[in-house]
Design a protein around this motif. Structure first.
Motif, PDB file in Angstrom:
ATOM      1  N   ASP A   1       0.703  -1.378  -0.043  1.00  0.00           N
ATOM      2  CA  ASP A   1       0.021   0.049   0.020  1.00  0.00           C
ATOM      3  C   ASP A   1       0.894   1.455   0.065  1.00  0.00           C
ATOM      4  O   ASP A   1       0.578   2.079  -0.844  1.00  0.00           O
ATOM      5  CB  ASP A   1      -0.847  -0.072   1.133  1.00  0.00           C
ATOM      6  CG  ASP A   1      -2.011  -1.005   1.094  1.00  0.00           C
ATOM      7  OD1 ASP A   1      -2.445  -1.567   0.074  1.00  0.00           O
ATOM      8  OD2 ASP A   1      -2.202  -1.558   2.370  1.00  0.00           O
ATOM      9  N   VAL A   2       1.925   1.076   0.820  1.00  0.00           N
ATOM     10  CA  VAL A   2       2.944   2.255   0.808  1.00  0.00           C
ATOM     11  C   VAL A   2       3.311   2.610  -0.367  1.00  0.00           C
ATOM     12  O   VAL A   2       3.625   3.741  -0.927  1.00  0.00           O
ATOM     13  CB  VAL A   2       3.820   2.223   2.035  1.00  0.00           C
ATOM     14  CG1 VAL A   2       5.056   3.233   1.972  1.00  0.00           C
ATOM     15  CG2 VAL A   2       3.029   2.032   3.204  1.00  0.00           C
ATOM     16  N   ALA A   3       3.841   1.563  -1.026  1.00  0.00           N
ATOM     17  CA  ALA A   3       4.717   1.609  -2.463  1.00  0.00           C
ATOM     18  C   ALA A   3       3.723   2.028  -3.438  1.00  0.00           C
ATOM     19  O   ALA A   3       4.011   2.921  -4.151  1.00  0.00           O
ATOM     20  CB  ALA A   3       5.142   0.250  -2.893  1.00  0.00           C
ATOM     21  N   ALA A   4       2.233   1.680  -3.318  1.00  0.00           N
ATOM     22  CA  ALA A   4       1.504   2.334  -4.266  1.00  0.00           C
ATOM     23  C   ALA A   4       1.136   3.640  -4.213  1.00  0.00           C
ATOM     24  O   ALA A   4       1.222   4.458  -5.074  1.00  0.00           O
ATOM     25  CB  ALA A   4       0.222   1.434  -4.359  1.00  0.00           C
ATOM     26  N   HIS A   5       1.218   4.106  -2.875  1.00  0.00           N
ATOM     27  CA  HIS A   5       0.786   5.633  -2.567  1.00  0.00           C
ATOM     28  C   HIS A   5       1.842   6.389  -3.035  1.00  0.00           C
ATOM     29  O   HIS A   5       1.912   7.441  -3.292  1.00  0.00           O
ATOM     30  CB  HIS A   5       0.457   5.807  -1.183  1.00  0.00           C
ATOM     31  CG  HIS A   5      -0.188   6.776  -0.700  1.00  0.00           C
ATOM     32  ND1 HIS A   5       0.677   8.099  -0.522  1.00  0.00           N
ATOM     33  CD2 HIS A   5      -1.267   7.101  -0.561  1.00  0.00           C
ATOM     34  CE1 HIS A   5      -0.074   9.144  -0.078  1.00  0.00           C
ATOM     35  NE2 HIS A   5      -1.200   8.786  -0.188  1.00  0.00           N
ATOM     36  N   ALA A   6       3.255   5.932  -2.937  1.00  0.00           N
ATOM     37  CA  ALA A   6       4.275   6.771  -3.047  1.00  0.00           C
ATOM     38  C   ALA A   6       4.879   6.579  -4.583  1.00  0.00           C
ATOM     39  O   ALA A   6       5.539   7.338  -5.146  1.00  0.00           O
ATOM     40  CB  ALA A   6       5.407   6.276  -2.203  1.00  0.00           C
ATOM     41  N   GLY A   7       4.221   5.457  -5.313  1.00  0.00           N
ATOM     42  CA  GLY A   7       4.594   5.354  -6.693  1.00  0.00           C
ATOM     43  C   GLY A   7       6.141   4.863  -6.793  1.00  0.00           C
ATOM     44  O   GLY A   7       6.952   5.209  -7.908  1.00  0.00           O
ATOM     45  N   VAL A   8       6.341   4.002  -5.987  1.00  0.00           N
ATOM     46  CA  VAL A   8       7.536   3.258  -6.165  1.00  0.00           C
ATOM     47  C   VAL A   8       7.503   1.573  -5.892  1.00  0.00           C
ATOM     48  O   VAL A   8       6.317   1.262  -5.581  1.00  0.00           O
ATOM     49  CB  VAL A   8       8.356   3.580  -5.115  1.00  0.00           C
ATOM     50  CG1 VAL A   8       8.989   5.350  -5.174  1.00  0.00           C
ATOM     51  CG2 VAL A   8       8.087   3.464  -3.680  1.00  0.00           C
ATOM     52  N   SER A   9       8.604   0.909  -5.978  1.00  0.00           N
ATOM     53  CA  SER A   9       8.534  -0.488  -5.874  1.00  0.00           C
ATOM     54  C   SER A   9       8.374  -0.784  -4.376  1.00  0.00           C
ATOM     55  O   SER A   9       8.821   0.164  -3.515  1.00  0.00           O
ATOM     56  CB  SER A   9       9.782  -1.223  -6.568  1.00  0.00           C
ATOM     57  OG  SER A   9      11.051  -0.838  -5.815  1.00  0.00           O
ATOM     58  N   VAL A  10       8.144  -2.155  -4.006  1.00  0.00           N
ATOM     59  CA  VAL A  10       8.108  -2.620  -2.421  1.00  0.00           C
ATOM     60  C   VAL A  10       9.523  -2.655  -1.979  1.00  0.00           C
ATOM     61  O   VAL A  10       9.513  -2.188  -1.039  1.00  0.00           O
ATOM     62  CB  VAL A  10       7.432  -3.865  -2.563  1.00  0.00           C
ATOM     63  CG1 VAL A  10       7.369  -4.385  -1.216  1.00  0.00           C
ATOM     64  CG2 VAL A  10       5.988  -3.890  -2.736  1.00  0.00           C
ATOM     65  N   GLN A  11      10.524  -2.810  -2.879  1.00  0.00           N
ATOM     66  CA  GLN A  11      11.574  -2.932  -2.609  1.00  0.00           C
ATOM     67  C   GLN A  11      12.166  -1.808  -2.282  1.00  0.00           C
ATOM     68  O   GLN A  11      13.170  -1.273  -1.164  1.00  0.00           O
ATOM     69  CB  GLN A  11      12.763  -3.488  -3.615  1.00  0.00           C
ATOM     70  CG  GLN A  11      14.024  -3.734  -3.290  1.00  0.00           C
ATOM     71  CD  GLN A  11      14.496  -4.719  -2.086  1.00  0.00           C
ATOM     72  OE1 GLN A  11      13.849  -5.666  -1.972  1.00  0.00           O
ATOM     73  NE2 GLN A  11      15.105  -4.059  -1.050  1.00  0.00           N
ATOM     74  N   THR A  12      11.820  -0.570  -2.946  1.00  0.00           N
ATOM     75  CA  THR A  12      12.162   0.837  -2.508  1.00  0.00           C
ATOM     76  C   THR A  12      11.818   1.258  -1.221  1.00  0.00           C
ATOM     77  O   THR A  12      12.444   1.909  -0.369  1.00  0.00           O
ATOM     78  CB  THR A  12      11.775   1.796  -3.615  1.00  0.00           C
ATOM     79  OG1 THR A  12      12.246   1.402  -4.782  1.00  0.00           O
ATOM     80  CG2 THR A  12      12.008   3.127  -3.341  1.00  0.00           C
ATOM     81  N   VAL A  13      10.413   0.881  -0.742  1.00  0.00           N
ATOM     82  CA  VAL A  13       9.730   1.120   0.472  1.00  0.00           C
ATOM     83  C   VAL A  13      10.636   0.392   1.681  1.00  0.00           C
ATOM     84  O   VAL A  13      10.917   0.897   2.764  1.00  0.00           O
ATOM     85  CB  VAL A  13       8.503   0.651   0.531  1.00  0.00           C
ATOM     86  CG1 VAL A  13       7.885   0.915   1.804  1.00  0.00           C
ATOM     87  CG2 VAL A  13       7.623   1.706  -0.542  1.00  0.00           C
ATOM     88  N   SER A  14      11.081  -0.772   1.191  1.00  0.00           N
ATOM     89  CA  SER A  14      11.834  -1.498   2.209  1.00  0.00           C
ATOM     90  C   SER A  14      13.375  -0.949   2.436  1.00  0.00           C
ATOM     91  O   SER A  14      13.658  -0.937   3.504  1.00  0.00           O
ATOM     92  CB  SER A  14      11.898  -3.139   1.566  1.00  0.00           C
ATOM     93  OG  SER A  14      13.042  -3.891   2.358  1.00  0.00           O
ATOM     94  N   ASN A  15      13.911  -0.529   1.375  1.00  0.00           N
ATOM     95  CA  ASN A  15      15.107   0.272   1.568  1.00  0.00           C
ATOM     96  C   ASN A  15      15.117   1.412   2.517  1.00  0.00           C
ATOM     97  O   ASN A  15      15.981   1.902   3.163  1.00  0.00           O
ATOM     98  CB  ASN A  15      15.619   0.521   0.144  1.00  0.00           C
ATOM     99  CG  ASN A  15      16.220  -0.688  -0.481  1.00  0.00           C
ATOM    100  OD1 ASN A  15      16.465  -1.511  -0.100  1.00  0.00           O
ATOM    101  ND2 ASN A  15      16.340  -0.591  -1.938  1.00  0.00           N
ATOM    102  N   ALA A  16      13.812   2.121   2.010  1.00  0.00           N
ATOM    103  CA  ALA A  16      13.636   3.446   2.869  1.00  0.00           C
ATOM    104  C   ALA A  16      13.536   3.148   4.442  1.00  0.00           C
ATOM    105  O   ALA A  16      14.048   4.028   5.095  1.00  0.00           O
ATOM    106  CB  ALA A  16      12.353   4.035   2.473  1.00  0.00           C
ATOM    107  N   LEU A  17      13.113   1.892   4.507  1.00  0.00           N
ATOM    108  CA  LEU A  17      12.772   1.778   6.028  1.00  0.00           C
ATOM    109  C   LEU A  17      14.058   1.121   6.935  1.00  0.00           C
ATOM    110  O   LEU A  17      14.481   1.440   8.060  1.00  0.00           O
ATOM    111  CB  LEU A  17      11.432   0.788   6.349  1.00  0.00           C
ATOM    112  CG  LEU A  17      10.269   1.427   5.928  1.00  0.00           C
ATOM    113  CD1 LEU A  17       9.139   0.382   5.932  1.00  0.00           C
ATOM    114  CD2 LEU A  17       9.772   2.664   6.756  1.00  0.00           C
ATOM    115  N   ASN A  18      14.831   0.293   5.917  1.00  0.00           N
ATOM    116  CA  ASN A  18      15.783  -0.373   6.303  1.00  0.00           C
ATOM    117  C   ASN A  18      17.255   0.270   6.106  1.00  0.00           C
ATOM    118  O   ASN A  18      18.164  -0.050   7.015  1.00  0.00           O
ATOM    119  CB  ASN A  18      15.771  -1.941   6.153  1.00  0.00           C
ATOM    120  CG  ASN A  18      14.569  -2.489   6.508  1.00  0.00           C
ATOM    121  OD1 ASN A  18      14.292  -2.557   7.861  1.00  0.00           O
ATOM    122  ND2 ASN A  18      13.631  -2.950   5.859  1.00  0.00           N
TER     123      ASN A  18
END
Length: 340
Positions: free
Chosen positions: A7-24
């Motif tokens: 959901d976060v990836a879709a809202h930000a318009g990025v991949s799930v991996q990018t969200v994971s990188n942002a958090l970790n």
């Protein structure tokens, strides 16, 4: 339903991996991308599933800490204060603290092995370090992740530790007394061989050498040593009072309290500075050196979370001045001195 990583990836318009990188691993992303992902996290109220993350990383994010039996001295409250700071800061990072008991250092090592083997805790904090501390090489050999609160007092394998600069604390206290025009400043400490006790005396001695040019013999004449007990401190302070000291720096608040008792018995009034800044120092009103345990806890957690390798931190303590009429540090004006 709680928002997911997707959901976060879709809202930000990025991949799930990018969200994971942002958090970790936020350093992997450009600042604009990181800002966009974090804005999406906040907008959706996304909370990472810490338990799932721990399972993936094969960690339990729990810190094991040995607690000692309640001791018959004032300084025993220090561990309680440190434990509170450590637990508070660990909780904010999604970590936990588990306590255990052990009668000896050898038993502590065995308890640590057991807690790690049962996946109850996966990182550990040692306290009460001392010369020849066998826990350090044993835990290094076992591949345990740990940090010591207390430097190695002698030769030891390289490892992570955090400690308070006791010498800097007593030096600052002594210099404050010298600045007030006092010259017969005594020191009450523990028997020779105590790592932290000898460290605290060295700060007092360095200030006395620099400020007054005293030699070792003169410093010894201004030193009294005893166990960290009120009754013994009374006798140690009495000996220094007989030698005409006009102020005292002490290795603990316990010793300072005994010194105040000895002075009161003789109708004396003089500055007395303790170490540890316990509730007793605040209650009676004498100055004391605060160990900055909040900074120690933060440094210990940072060392535990650091990449493999030795991380060492020296925390500078703070002199807490109190203006008690009988035991506080006088100003130069109070003594009719010109400020230096």
């Amino acid at each position: 339903m709680a928002p997911t990583l997707a959901d976060v990836a879709a809202h930000a318009g990025v991949s799930v991996q990018t969200v994971s990188n942002a958090l970790n691993n936020p350093a992997l992303l450009k600042q604009a991308t990181l800002d966009r992902v974090l804005a999406a996290v906040q907008a959706l109220g996304y909370a990472p599933n810490l338990q799932a993350r721990r399972l993936r990383q094969r960690t339990v994010a729990t810190i094991g800490l040995r607690i000692e039996p309640v001791a018959d001295n004032i300084a025993s409250s220090l561990l309680d204060r440190f434990l509170h700071e450590l637990t508070f800061r660990a909780d904010a990072e999604g970590q936990h603290v588990v306590l255990f008991t052990a009668a000896t250092d050898e038993e502590e090592v065995e308890k640590i092995r057991g807690l790690a083997g049962q996946r109850v805790a996966d990182r550990f904090l040692l306290t009460g370090t001392h010369a020849g501390d066998a826990r350090v090489p044993a835990l290094l050999t076992a591949g345990m992740r740990f940090v010591a609160f207390g430097r190695p007092w002698g030769p030891a394998p390289e490892h992570s530790w955090v400690d308070v600069d006791g010498a800097a604390g007593t030096r600052a206290a002594t210099e404050a007394l010298l600045d007030a025009g006092l010259t017969r400043i005594g020191f009450i400490g523990w028997p020779t061989g105590s790592g932290s006790g000898d460290d605290r005396r060295s700060g007092w001695a360095a200030a006395m050498r620099a400020g007054l040019g005293l030699d070792d013999g003169e410093l010894d004449a201004l030193t009294a040593r005893c166990a960290d007990r009120l009754d013994e401190a009374v006798g140690a302070a009495a000996a220094l009072l007989e030698r005409g000291v006009d102020a005292l720096v002490c290795a603990s608040d316990s010793l300072a309290t005994g010194a105040i008792g000895a002075a009161a018995q003789r109708g004396r009034s003089l500055p007395i500075i303790g170490f540890d800044n316990t509730s007793l120092a605040a209650g009676i009103g004498f100055p004391s050196i605060d160990q900055s345990l909040d900074e120690v806890a933060a440094a210990a957690l940072a060392a535990l979370d650091a990449e493999p390798g030795a991380v060492t931190t020296i925390v500078r303590p703070r002199l807490i001045r109190r203006s008690h009429d009988r035991w506080g540090i006088p100003s130069a004006a109070d003594r009719g001195q010109s400020p230096t």
